[in-house]
Design a protein around this motif. Structure first.
Motif, PDB file in Angstrom:
ATOM      1  N   UNK A 217       0.798  -1.232   0.000  1.00  0.00           N
ATOM      2  CA  UNK A 217       0.000   0.000   0.000  1.00  0.00           C
ATOM      3  C   UNK A 217       0.827   1.278   0.000  1.00  0.00           C
ATOM      4  N   UNK A 218       2.023   1.215   0.531  1.00  0.00           N
ATOM      5  CA  UNK A 218       2.821   2.442   0.654  1.00  0.00           C
ATOM      6  C   UNK A 218       4.072   2.435  -0.211  1.00  0.00           C
ATOM      7  N   UNK A 219       4.093   1.602  -1.245  1.00  0.00           N
ATOM      8  CA  UNK A 219       5.232   1.642  -2.153  1.00  0.00           C
ATOM      9  C   UNK A 219       4.753   1.548  -3.597  1.00  0.00           C
ATOM     10  N   UNK A 220       5.677   1.458  -4.531  1.00  0.00           N
ATOM     11  CA  UNK A 220       5.347   1.515  -5.953  1.00  0.00           C
ATOM     12  C   UNK A 220       4.501   0.333  -6.422  1.00  0.00           C
ATOM     13  N   UNK A 221       4.438  -0.731  -5.641  1.00  0.00           N
ATOM     14  CA  UNK A 221       3.626  -1.886  -6.026  1.00  0.00           C
ATOM     15  C   UNK A 221       2.143  -1.678  -5.768  1.00  0.00           C
ATOM     16  N   UNK A 222       1.781  -0.559  -5.173  1.00  0.00           N
ATOM     17  CA  UNK A 222       0.388  -0.288  -4.812  1.00  0.00           C
ATOM     18  C   UNK A 222      -0.536  -0.227  -6.022  1.00  0.00           C
ATOM     19  N   UNK A 223      -0.008  -0.029  -7.222  1.00  0.00           N
ATOM     20  CA  UNK A 223      -0.843   0.082  -8.416  1.00  0.00           C
ATOM     21  C   UNK A 223      -1.087  -1.255  -9.114  1.00  0.00           C
ATOM     22  N   UNK A 224      -0.519  -2.324  -8.582  1.00  0.00           N
ATOM     23  CA  UNK A 224      -0.774  -3.646  -9.171  1.00  0.00           C
ATOM     24  C   UNK A 224      -2.228  -4.033  -8.941  1.00  0.00           C
ATOM     25  N   UNK A 225      -2.907  -4.445  -9.990  1.00  0.00           N
ATOM     26  CA  UNK A 225      -4.309  -4.845  -9.892  1.00  0.00           C
ATOM     27  C   UNK A 225      -4.446  -6.366  -9.847  1.00  0.00           C
ATOM     28  N   UNK A 230      -3.835 -11.881 -12.440  1.00  0.00           N
ATOM     29  CA  UNK A 230      -4.477 -12.937 -13.213  1.00  0.00           C
ATOM     30  C   UNK A 230      -3.771 -13.150 -14.551  1.00  0.00           C
ATOM     31  N   UNK A 231      -3.292 -12.081 -15.140  1.00  0.00           N
ATOM     32  CA  UNK A 231      -2.587 -12.187 -16.421  1.00  0.00           C
ATOM     33  C   UNK A 231      -1.086 -12.468 -16.248  1.00  0.00           C
ATOM     34  N   UNK A 232      -0.633 -12.607 -15.000  1.00  0.00           N
ATOM     35  CA  UNK A 232       0.790 -12.789 -14.702  1.00  0.00           C
ATOM     36  C   UNK A 232       1.615 -11.662 -15.325  1.00  0.00           C
ATOM     37  N   UNK A 233       1.089 -10.476 -15.184  1.00  0.00           N
ATOM     38  CA  UNK A 233       1.688  -9.308 -15.821  1.00  0.00           C
ATOM     39  C   UNK A 233       1.885  -8.193 -14.801  1.00  0.00           C
ATOM     40  N   UNK A 234       2.239  -8.578 -13.573  1.00  0.00           N
ATOM     41  CA  UNK A 234       2.386  -7.605 -12.485  1.00  0.00           C
ATOM     42  C   UNK A 234       3.707  -6.853 -12.545  1.00  0.00           C
ATOM     43  N   UNK A 235       4.689  -7.420 -13.221  1.00  0.00           N
ATOM     44  CA  UNK A 235       6.030  -6.827 -13.235  1.00  0.00           C
ATOM     45  C   UNK A 235       6.909  -7.287 -12.086  1.00  0.00           C
ATOM     46  N   UNK A 236       6.364  -8.103 -11.190  1.00  0.00           N
ATOM     47  CA  UNK A 236       7.131  -8.573 -10.037  1.00  0.00           C
ATOM     48  C   UNK A 236       8.123  -9.665 -10.445  1.00  0.00           C
ATOM     49  N   UNK A 237       9.252  -9.681  -9.778  1.00  0.00           N
ATOM     50  CA  UNK A 237      10.266 -10.698 -10.037  1.00  0.00           C
ATOM     51  C   UNK A 237       9.765 -12.069  -9.610  1.00  0.00           C
ATOM     52  N   UNK A 271       4.023  -3.162 -14.342  1.00  0.00           N
ATOM     53  CA  UNK A 271       2.703  -3.773 -14.487  1.00  0.00           C
ATOM     54  C   UNK A 271       2.146  -3.553 -15.885  1.00  0.00           C
ATOM     55  N   UNK A 272       1.539  -4.598 -16.413  1.00  0.00           N
ATOM     56  CA  UNK A 272       0.892  -4.591 -17.724  1.00  0.00           C
ATOM     57  C   UNK A 272       1.883  -4.509 -18.882  1.00  0.00           C
ATOM     58  N   UNK A 273       3.173  -4.600 -18.564  1.00  0.00           N
ATOM     59  CA  UNK A 273       4.188  -4.549 -19.618  1.00  0.00           C
ATOM     60  C   UNK A 273       5.177  -5.713 -19.536  1.00  0.00           C
ATOM     61  N   UNK A 274       5.087  -6.521 -18.478  1.00  0.00           N
ATOM     62  CA  UNK A 274       6.124  -7.537 -18.247  1.00  0.00           C
ATOM     63  C   UNK A 274       5.478  -8.865 -17.900  1.00  0.00           C
ATOM     64  N   UNK A 369      -5.546 -12.169 -24.933  1.00  0.00           N
ATOM     65  CA  UNK A 369      -4.099 -12.295 -24.750  1.00  0.00           C
ATOM     66  C   UNK A 369      -3.513 -11.233 -23.827  1.00  0.00           C
ATOM     67  N   UNK A 370      -2.651 -11.671 -22.947  1.00  0.00           N
ATOM     68  CA  UNK A 370      -1.898 -10.773 -22.084  1.00  0.00           C
ATOM     69  C   UNK A 370      -0.869 -10.008 -22.918  1.00  0.00           C
ATOM     70  N   UNK A 371      -0.719  -8.695 -22.696  1.00  0.00           N
ATOM     71  CA  UNK A 371       0.324  -7.955 -23.413  1.00  0.00           C
ATOM     72  C   UNK A 371       1.689  -8.618 -23.250  1.00  0.00           C
ATOM     73  N   UNK A 372       2.414  -8.710 -24.342  1.00  0.00           N
ATOM     74  CA  UNK A 372       3.779  -9.258 -24.373  1.00  0.00           C
ATOM     75  C   UNK A 372       3.855 -10.763 -24.152  1.00  0.00           C
ATOM     76  N   UNK A 373       2.724 -11.459 -24.267  1.00  0.00           N
ATOM     77  CA  UNK A 373       2.765 -12.923 -24.157  1.00  0.00           C
ATOM     78  C   UNK A 373       2.735 -13.589 -25.525  1.00  0.00           C
ATOM     79  N   UNK A 374       2.824 -12.790 -26.575  1.00  0.00           N
ATOM     80  CA  UNK A 374       2.800 -13.311 -27.952  1.00  0.00           C
ATOM     81  C   UNK A 374       1.537 -14.112 -28.245  1.00  0.00           C
ATOM     82  N   UNK A 375       0.423 -13.691 -27.631  1.00  0.00           N
ATOM     83  CA  UNK A 375      -0.843 -14.377 -27.868  1.00  0.00           C
ATOM     84  C   UNK A 375      -0.912 -15.751 -27.254  1.00  0.00           C
ATOM     85  N   UNK A 376      -0.101 -15.959 -26.244  1.00  0.00           N
ATOM     86  CA  UNK A 376       0.088 -17.288 -25.663  1.00  0.00           C
ATOM     87  C   UNK A 376      -0.643 -17.467 -24.339  1.00  0.00           C
TER      88      UNK A 376
END
Length: 440
Positions: A217-225, A230-237, A271-274, A369-376
């Protein structure tokens, strides 16, 4: 004499160094073997011998020696006598690795289950399906299509084809029958996602909302939805590597609460890019599902009353971790016919026996398709939108798990195809192409 002593001291030092270096690996090897043995014997009702010869026969898991204690329903695995792990079975919850000696003696809440429907034929009940013959199906062609799956290389355990609600082809390997429970591995992720679809349809959750994680809630990860998760596109390692000591192997074989490990990760992208496949993300989603209920019992019951038993997947059991969370990433067991019912539910756009569990809009969302998943990849569901299988319709989507567990849904063709294996090297394109060619 001094030279000999120094030599043996050097050898001993090297030996100890090798052990210390590989000790964490031994922990994972013994852990996998113990857990898999306990589940195979006490959930799937297989013998220890069968399990060792088949399920645990690959390197390096075959380094472990397994024993079973039928009285306490536990399995003990040891690697060269250097390290021992114990897994034990709990009624209604499946098997789990013990981390403390007292774990096996604790009391655990279990889900309430409904009785199977034994008066209605498959797929809406558990009686044998009604006989049916379609003049548009080349049954000999269909049967020969199965031949490629059932050989010593592909090691398929079960396969079936359902066309317009009817089983038109079905085959099992030696040692397996229509009643055999088979681990779906990551097909369980699609169960987890479906529960969000049910809650969304009930108006109890909005997957576009930010993930309710206090630590973020108090760091940059607060915008993860929730949508990002669900799309495995949070950007988290996250490192999903089963051949090394990675995030996923540590989570499955060393953690008491498997919903926490992904929470502790920082960004490796945006998020939404990785897009990054992560079993830790799915178990975090299981933890988010747990937050939706006032009591732990309600959480345990929901998976069955809202979905699994609702559509007659009565053979299914989702195993929990020691903290009582369903291991939604990996540990769902069911017969091939019951796995097929989940595919049929999606084929019917979430409607089962006149009741709408989730909407057509959810199916569209889950198969976008999740962004950057090549339609996979969609929302915990795999896709052919990127034409990975060129001779198969692009709108085919499927549930997929380790070692070749798959349920394929072909909406335009009214087909659900199941393949349960012990290897992942089957030629999916040729197999489904063959099935399609047999149905005019």
């Amino acid at each position: 004499m001094k030279t000999i002593k120094r030599f043996f001291l050097l050898v001993l030092t090297i030996f100890l160094a090798v052990i210390l270096y590989n000790y964490p690996k031994l922990n994972i090897i013994a852990g996998y073997s113990a857990k898999n043995t306990a589940s195979s014997v006490f959930v799937a009702d297989r013998s220890l011998t069968f399990t060792d010869v088949n399920d645990n026969a690959f390197s390096p898991i075959n380094l472990a020696k397994d024993e079973v204690n039928s009285n306490e329903k536990s399995a003990i695995s040891s690697v060269f006598g250097l390290l021992t792990r114990t897994a034990f079975n709990r009624e209604g919850l499946g098997s789990v690795l013990a981390l403390d000696k007292d774990d096996i003696n604790k009391t655990y809440l279990k889900p309430k289950r409904t009785q199977p429907n034994t008066t209605t034929p498959f797929p809406y009940g558990n009686l044998e399906p009604k006989d049916s013959v379609f003049t548009t199906i080349g049954y000999k062609t269909l049967d020969s299509t199965f031949d490629v799956l059932f050989d010593s290389i592909n090691k398929t355990r079960a396969a079936l084809v359902i066309y317009k609600d009817h089983i038109v082809a079905e085959r099992y390997a030696e040692g397996f029958t229509k009643k055999s429970k088979i681990l779906g591995w990551s097909m369980t992720k699609s169960i987890t996602s479906t529960l969000f679809g049910i809650l969304q349809t009930q108006g109890k959750i909005n997957v576009q909302d930010k993930a309710p994680i206090e630590e973020w809630k108090n760091d940059e990860r607060s915008n993860i939805t929730i949508h990002n998760l669900l799309q495995m596109n949070s950007g988290l390692a996250w490192v999903e590597d089963y051949n090394t000591i990675s995030d996923v192997s540590k989570m499955l074989f060393l953690e008491r609460d498997m919903t926490q490990q992904q929470i502790d990760k920082s960004f490796a992208g945006k998020p939404n890019e990785t897009w990054n496949y992560s079993s830790g993300t799915t178990n975090l989603l299981s933890g988010i599902l747990r937050q939706q209920f006032k009591t732990h019992q309600e959480y345990l019951d929901f998976w069955y009353t809202a979905l699994i038993d609702k559509i007659g997947m009565n053979s299914m059991l989702i195993e929990t971790d020691l903290a009582g969370n369903y291991v939604g990433s990996s540990y769902g067991w069911a017969t091939p016919r019951d796995w097929a019912k989940l595919g049929l539910l999606y084929l019917k756009n979430g409607t089962w026996k006149g009741e709408q569990l989730f909407t057509k809009e959810w199916v569209d969302y889950a198969t976008t398709p999740t962004p950057n998943s090549d339609g996979w990849y969609g929302a915990q569901i795999w896709l052919n939108a990127g034409n990975r299988y060129p001779d198969v319709p692009k709108n085919m989507y499927f549930f997929s798990g380790y070692q070749g567990q798959n349920v394929y849904i072909l909406p335009d063709e009214e087909l659900v195809i199941v393949r349960m294996g012990l290897t992942k090297n089957a030629d999916v394109n040729e197999f489904i192409k063959g099935v399609l060619s047999s149905i005019k």
